[in-house]
Write a protein that holds these residues in place. Sequence first.
Motif, PDB file in Angstrom:
ATOM      1  N   ASP A  29      35.975  87.279  75.952  1.00  0.00           N
ATOM      2  CA  ASP A  29      35.899  87.220  74.296  1.00  0.00           C
ATOM      3  C   ASP A  29      36.550  88.024  73.484  1.00  0.00           C
ATOM      4  O   ASP A  29      37.090  87.816  72.687  1.00  0.00           O
ATOM      5  CB  ASP A  29      34.022  87.303  74.118  1.00  0.00           C
ATOM      6  CG  ASP A  29      33.686  86.892  72.528  1.00  0.00           C
ATOM      7  OD1 ASP A  29      33.875  85.682  72.326  1.00  0.00           O
ATOM      8  OD2 ASP A  29      33.835  87.840  71.756  1.00  0.00           O
ATOM      9  N   PRO A  58      31.349  90.529  66.622  1.00  0.00           N
ATOM     10  CA  PRO A  58      30.686  90.966  67.845  1.00  0.00           C
ATOM     11  C   PRO A  58      30.146  92.259  68.157  1.00  0.00           C
ATOM     12  O   PRO A  58      28.899  92.654  68.579  1.00  0.00           O
ATOM     13  CB  PRO A  58      31.487  90.399  69.144  1.00  0.00           C
ATOM     14  CG  PRO A  58      32.337  89.489  68.520  1.00  0.00           C
ATOM     15  CD  PRO A  58      32.677  90.085  67.185  1.00  0.00           C
ATOM     16  N   TYR A  89      25.537  83.785  75.479  1.00  0.00           N
ATOM     17  CA  TYR A  89      26.786  83.793  75.760  1.00  0.00           C
ATOM     18  C   TYR A  89      27.602  82.251  75.481  1.00  0.00           C
ATOM     19  O   TYR A  89      28.323  81.742  74.654  1.00  0.00           O
ATOM     20  CB  TYR A  89      27.598  84.079  76.833  1.00  0.00           C
ATOM     21  CG  TYR A  89      27.841  85.710  76.898  1.00  0.00           C
ATOM     22  CD1 TYR A  89      28.715  86.021  76.331  1.00  0.00           C
ATOM     23  CD2 TYR A  89      27.310  86.330  77.908  1.00  0.00           C
ATOM     24  CE1 TYR A  89      29.183  87.427  76.270  1.00  0.00           C
ATOM     25  CE2 TYR A  89      27.591  87.784  78.088  1.00  0.00           C
ATOM     26  CZ  TYR A  89      28.498  88.273  77.232  1.00  0.00           C
ATOM     27  OH  TYR A  89      28.991  89.715  77.245  1.00  0.00           O
ATOM     28  N   SER A  92      26.964  80.993  71.778  1.00  0.00           N
ATOM     29  CA  SER A  92      28.094  81.433  70.960  1.00  0.00           C
ATOM     30  C   SER A  92      29.434  80.814  70.902  1.00  0.00           C
ATOM     31  O   SER A  92      30.185  80.669  70.118  1.00  0.00           O
ATOM     32  CB  SER A  92      28.316  83.046  71.519  1.00  0.00           C
ATOM     33  OG  SER A  92      29.667  83.523  70.660  1.00  0.00           O
ATOM     34  N   ALA A  93      29.808  80.352  72.294  1.00  0.00           N
ATOM     35  CA  ALA A  93      30.889  79.916  72.612  1.00  0.00           C
ATOM     36  C   ALA A  93      31.070  78.463  72.072  1.00  0.00           C
ATOM     37  O   ALA A  93      32.231  77.922  71.383  1.00  0.00           O
ATOM     38  CB  ALA A  93      31.360  79.900  74.259  1.00  0.00           C
ATOM     39  N   SER A  96      31.312  78.908  68.076  1.00  0.00           N
ATOM     40  CA  SER A  96      32.759  79.242  67.861  1.00  0.00           C
ATOM     41  C   SER A  96      33.846  78.138  67.925  1.00  0.00           C
ATOM     42  O   SER A  96      34.522  78.146  67.108  1.00  0.00           O
ATOM     43  CB  SER A  96      33.183  80.499  68.762  1.00  0.00           C
ATOM     44  OG  SER A  96      32.313  81.512  68.618  1.00  0.00           O
ATOM     45  N   ARG A 109      30.230  84.423  66.471  1.00  0.00           N
ATOM     46  CA  ARG A 109      30.828  85.679  67.059  1.00  0.00           C
ATOM     47  C   ARG A 109      29.603  86.663  67.171  1.00  0.00           C
ATOM     48  O   ARG A 109      29.647  87.500  68.268  1.00  0.00           O
ATOM     49  CB  ARG A 109      32.126  86.060  66.641  1.00  0.00           C
ATOM     50  CG  ARG A 109      33.168  85.083  67.164  1.00  0.00           C
ATOM     51  CD  ARG A 109      34.559  85.320  66.754  1.00  0.00           C
ATOM     52  NE  ARG A 109      34.723  86.988  66.961  1.00  0.00           N
ATOM     53  CZ  ARG A 109      35.259  87.312  68.083  1.00  0.00           C
ATOM     54  NH1 ARG A 109      35.060  86.326  69.113  1.00  0.00           N
ATOM     55  NH2 ARG A 109      35.546  88.441  68.484  1.00  0.00           N
ATOM     56  N   GLY A 112      27.548  86.077  70.125  1.00  0.00           N
ATOM     57  CA  GLY A 112      28.004  86.480  71.410  1.00  0.00           C
ATOM     58  C   GLY A 112      27.964  88.160  71.454  1.00  0.00           C
ATOM     59  O   GLY A 112      27.814  88.587  72.464  1.00  0.00           O
ATOM     60  N   ALA A 154      41.600  85.630  79.836  1.00  0.00           N
ATOM     61  CA  ALA A 154      41.736  85.251  78.617  1.00  0.00           C
ATOM     62  C   ALA A 154      43.072  85.152  78.073  1.00  0.00           C
ATOM     63  O   ALA A 154      43.637  84.276  77.338  1.00  0.00           O
ATOM     64  CB  ALA A 154      41.048  86.161  77.447  1.00  0.00           C
ATOM     65  N   LEU A 182      38.410  79.576  72.198  1.00  0.00           N
ATOM     66  CA  LEU A 182      37.093  80.020  72.264  1.00  0.00           C
ATOM     67  C   LEU A 182      36.063  79.287  72.936  1.00  0.00           C
ATOM     68  O   LEU A 182      35.004  79.784  73.679  1.00  0.00           O
ATOM     69  CB  LEU A 182      36.671  79.821  70.656  1.00  0.00           C
ATOM     70  CG  LEU A 182      37.397  80.871  69.639  1.00  0.00           C
ATOM     71  CD1 LEU A 182      37.042  80.706  68.089  1.00  0.00           C
ATOM     72  CD2 LEU A 182      37.181  82.631  69.985  1.00  0.00           C
ATOM     73  N   GLU A 185      35.002  79.506  77.014  1.00  0.00           N
ATOM     74  CA  GLU A 185      34.003  80.533  77.450  1.00  0.00           C
ATOM     75  C   GLU A 185      32.608  80.155  77.945  1.00  0.00           C
ATOM     76  O   GLU A 185      32.142  80.772  78.753  1.00  0.00           O
ATOM     77  CB  GLU A 185      33.841  81.655  76.287  1.00  0.00           C
ATOM     78  CG  GLU A 185      33.171  82.884  76.703  1.00  0.00           C
ATOM     79  CD  GLU A 185      33.126  83.740  75.671  1.00  0.00           C
ATOM     80  OE1 GLU A 185      32.176  84.587  75.856  1.00  0.00           O
ATOM     81  OE2 GLU A 185      33.656  83.665  74.447  1.00  0.00           O
TER      82      GLU A 185
END
Length: 518
Positions: A29, A58, A89, A92-93, A96, A109, A112, A154, A182, A185
């Motif tokens: 992230d 975050p 997590y 959040s992904a 996003s 974010r 996350g 990443a 994004l 993840e």
Amino acid sequence: MENTKQNNLSYTIFIAAVVSLGGFLFGFDAAIISGVVGSVENLFGLSDAQTGFVVSAPSWAAMIAMLAAGVVSDLIGRKRLLIGVAFLYAISALLSAYASSYEMLAVARMVGGVAFGAALILAPMYIAEISSAENRGKLVSIQQLNIVLGFSAAYFSGYYLNDLSGSAEGMINEGNAWRWMLGIEMIPAILYFFLLFFVPKSPRWLMSKGKDEEALSVLNKLYGTASTAQSVFQNIKKNLTEQVEKTPYSELFKPSMRFVLFVGLAVGILQQITGINAVFFYATSIFEQTGIGTDAAFAQSVIVGIINVVFTLLVMVLIDRMGRRPLLLIGIAGVAISLLVTSYGFHQATYELTSEKITALEGVDQTKLAAVANITYDNDVDFKNATKAALGETEFKAHQSEIIQAAANINPYLILFGILGFVSSFAFSLGPVMWVLLSELFPNKIRGLAIGLIGFINSFASALVQQIFPWELSTFGNSMTFLIYGLFAVVGFFLFLKILPETKGKSLEEIEKQFVRD
């Protein structure tokens, strides 16, 4: 007997690797945003402050999570809370990737951030509680290894997706590549969620809740022999018996805790104020400042990820052999030198847009750039301000990479050398050693509180660095920004030369007796 010991060590390594996957997701992230920030900045028309907040959101959320994680895990258990972390997590992904506004992306974010704030506290705490003294350093360092593997994954993903986005006809294009960066993840987040069901509860936590039989069963699996497990069980039991009362925050500030608390706070703050998350979270943008262009900047970010992994693996081999103190001191010295080299590299740069270079720029109103044509600027701030005034801020930001690539007279290899030296030195020291020290220095009864407090301050420093980095570049310029980080590292080196203790090879109980001073 040797086979049994090896099998049990393998089992412990497996558990540590699974628990530390939260670190992988944090690293992913943190690094993926470096390839996303330019796109969302242009799409949503973000100011420097808004760009900083998208990147740092975050970490701001993680501050709160870090304060609460230790206390909540003491109530419901490390494992149960980690399962909740994995779920956050994934959410959040997903949010996003589908963000339709600056506000939605910032909130997604922050979700996350709650997850990785809790995970960064819980993983080293849990691993320290299942590890033997001789293996604890390398096992806690698995957390940092997973973080840097996340960074590397990443950077590779960003490079690959950026390459795919070159075709406007494909499913991945310039308009949506950042959403894929994004959203991908979700895959490791879901894997993390299911793997956590295969790890045991912390034996120290089980015993603190009176579940001695279950704790002894876990210890037998971890240590292999009943005699060793029973010995560890009795040590933990004795330690917990002396700490039966609920521990208030005031325990952290007793005179006996003054030394270890100061060391923990100093390491936690220095880890961030040397600017590591400015580099990781803005890596692509930093390399674009050297005039190499967007595609090459993504490629150099991949090199950062690889170097990070290599030196983290090296420190895992050395941390229980050399000890925490020498690794930290050598690494901080390397951080200071590398940041000063980076600052010097940017200081030597000049910027000039010749008439020929302006003509070669595509998609830019070339007539507006006549105001800055054939003028040599000896620093990036003056050049950017003049170019913004000529083009307007929106158009300048949309074409910043191409404009700097055309104008910069700079040695990009010197800056790449400085950044790679910084990353390798950090991976060799402040990255893993901080979490090892925090998991070791504090007595069992306040470990959760102490790591939570220092994690909170560490996250605050991290968020602040991320938040103000775009403003620093706009206000002070590249050279002065890295000079400030380098001077912090110099001060940190001399401070730790004087105060840093060694905890190598000592049990948690032995460390408490030696460093918690009445």
